[in-house]
Design a protein around this motif. Sequence first.
Motif, mmCIF file in Angstrom:
data_model
loop_
_atom_site.group_PDB
_atom_site.id
_atom_site.type_symbol
_atom_site.label_atom_id
_atom_site.label_comp_id
_atom_site.label_asym_id
_atom_site.label_seq_id
_atom_site.Cartn_x
_atom_site.Cartn_y
_atom_site.Cartn_z
ATOM 1 N N MET A 207 20.566 3.163 -26.089
ATOM 2 C CA MET A 207 21.006 3.371 -27.467
ATOM 3 C C MET A 207 22.214 2.494 -27.802
ATOM 4 S SD MET A 207 22.272 6.891 -29.299
ATOM 5 C CE MET A 207 23.902 6.756 -28.548
ATOM 6 N N LEU A 208 23.163 2.443 -26.877
ATOM 7 C CA LEU A 208 24.362 1.631 -27.099
ATOM 8 C C LEU A 208 24.015 0.147 -27.185
ATOM 9 C CD1 LEU A 208 26.913 3.398 -24.700
ATOM 10 C CD2 LEU A 208 26.795 3.559 -27.196
ATOM 11 N N VAL A 209 23.138 -0.310 -26.299
ATOM 12 C CA VAL A 209 22.738 -1.727 -26.306
ATOM 13 C C VAL A 209 21.961 -2.050 -27.583
ATOM 14 C CG1 VAL A 209 21.296 -3.458 -25.159
ATOM 15 C CG2 VAL A 209 22.754 -1.947 -23.799
ATOM 16 N N ASP A 210 21.073 -1.152 -27.995
ATOM 17 C CA ASP A 210 20.276 -1.383 -29.203
ATOM 18 C C ASP A 210 21.158 -1.516 -30.441
ATOM 19 O OD1 ASP A 210 17.906 -1.446 -27.839
ATOM 20 O OD2 ASP A 210 17.331 0.617 -28.310
ATOM 21 N N GLU A 211 22.216 -0.754 -30.488
ATOM 22 C CA GLU A 211 23.123 -0.843 -31.643
ATOM 23 C C GLU A 211 23.700 -2.247 -31.766
ATOM 24 O OE1 GLU A 211 24.701 3.822 -31.642
ATOM 25 O OE2 GLU A 211 26.072 2.183 -31.160
ATOM 26 N N VAL A 212 24.084 -2.836 -30.644
ATOM 27 C CA VAL A 212 24.656 -4.192 -30.665
ATOM 28 C C VAL A 212 23.570 -5.221 -30.991
ATOM 29 C CG1 VAL A 212 25.802 -5.963 -29.272
ATOM 30 C CG2 VAL A 212 26.475 -3.565 -29.048
ATOM 31 N N LEU A 213 22.394 -5.040 -30.414
ATOM 32 C CA LEU A 213 21.305 -5.985 -30.690
ATOM 33 C C LEU A 213 20.914 -5.955 -32.163
ATOM 34 C CD1 LEU A 213 19.061 -5.430 -27.523
ATOM 35 C CD2 LEU A 213 20.390 -7.476 -28.088
ATOM 36 N N GLU A 214 20.922 -4.786 -32.755
ATOM 37 C CA GLU A 214 20.596 -4.683 -34.182
ATOM 38 C C GLU A 214 21.645 -5.387 -35.027
ATOM 39 O OE1 GLU A 214 18.277 -0.364 -33.863
ATOM 40 O OE2 GLU A 214 20.109 -0.568 -35.060
ATOM 41 N N GLN A 215 22.903 -5.260 -34.630
ATOM 42 C CA GLN A 215 23.976 -5.948 -35.365
ATOM 43 C C GLN A 215 23.820 -7.462 -35.253
ATOM 44 O OE1 GLN A 215 27.576 -4.389 -33.633
ATOM 45 N NE2 GLN A 215 27.202 -2.317 -34.381
ATOM 46 N N GLU A 216 23.310 -7.909 -34.109
ATOM 47 C CA GLU A 216 23.121 -9.345 -33.891
ATOM 48 C C GLU A 216 21.810 -9.850 -34.502
ATOM 49 O OE1 GLU A 216 23.209 -9.774 -29.697
ATOM 50 O OE2 GLU A 216 25.410 -9.731 -29.546
ATOM 51 N N GLY A 217 20.960 -8.914 -34.943
ATOM 52 C CA GLY A 217 19.663 -9.297 -35.490
ATOM 53 C C GLY A 217 18.671 -9.719 -34.441
ATOM 54 N N SER A 218 18.879 -9.248 -33.208
ATOM 55 C CA SER A 218 17.971 -9.634 -32.113
ATOM 56 C C SER A 218 17.370 -8.430 -31.434
ATOM 57 C CB SER A 218 18.716 -10.497 -31.088
ATOM 58 O OG SER A 218 19.900 -9.863 -30.648
ATOM 59 N N ALA A 219 17.270 -7.302 -32.166
ATOM 60 C CA ALA A 219 16.685 -6.096 -31.584
ATOM 61 C C ALA A 219 15.220 -6.335 -31.243
ATOM 62 C CB ALA A 219 16.794 -4.935 -32.567
ATOM 63 N N PRO A 220 14.719 -5.700 -30.136
ATOM 64 C CA PRO A 220 13.316 -5.915 -29.733
ATOM 65 C C PRO A 220 12.353 -5.308 -30.750
ATOM 66 C CG PRO A 220 14.340 -4.169 -28.433
ATOM 67 C CD PRO A 220 15.443 -4.789 -29.245
#
Length: 220
Positions: A207-220
């Motif tokens: 969950m924590l990693v996904d939050e950062v990936l979403e902010q970066e626009g690179s979520a899976p």
Amino acid sequence: MTTPFVFVGCVELREILGQRAEDAKELADLLAQVPGGSVYYHTHGFFLRHRVFASAYTNDFATWVAGELKEPVLGEKLAMVDPFEFQDLEALREELVSVIDHHLSHQRTVPRIDRSQPFDFLQSHVVELPVGIAAGTLLEFREALAQVDASAIYYHVFEARVRQGRYENDFSQWLRRDLSLTDLAERVRRINPYVGSLERVRSRLLMLVDEVLEQEGSAP
């Protein structure tokens, strides 16, 4: 150049110490004497053996007291001792013994097993098992984290912090040092692994990693 994070799993090699308790006083007396590795096995190691679901009694001492001695109140008191709050195994041992002693000081008789199982003290040696998975980016880290064996979560979160006496776990150290994600690293470091199972820790990490990936626009 970023150093890849190499995931490592683990297994326990158990050793029976030949120390056995049949009542609460014997449990406290022996707990005060056994090697630190036994304190580790019966507290931190509990989570490696209960990967998906950790019961309300989150260490072997609490489980035995509640189940075999039929002393649920003392079991709850022992379960409330959070290993994460103690700097080392000796401090944790002292608190556990203190909880039992304090409880017994208010009892007229010492609780003893009646045709149920005694408590056998063990200790373990954790052996590293390479899993052949490495990550060089946060997205790769996320994908690997979702698929590795739960023992890798244990090794990089519990084992790294306790046996090696480190301030942070392997994940937070890599995120801080190699990806310069200091905020995420700090949130990962603050995860208390003793409030649930290994799978719950995995879910929290994802969950924590996904939050950062979403902010970066690179979520899976």
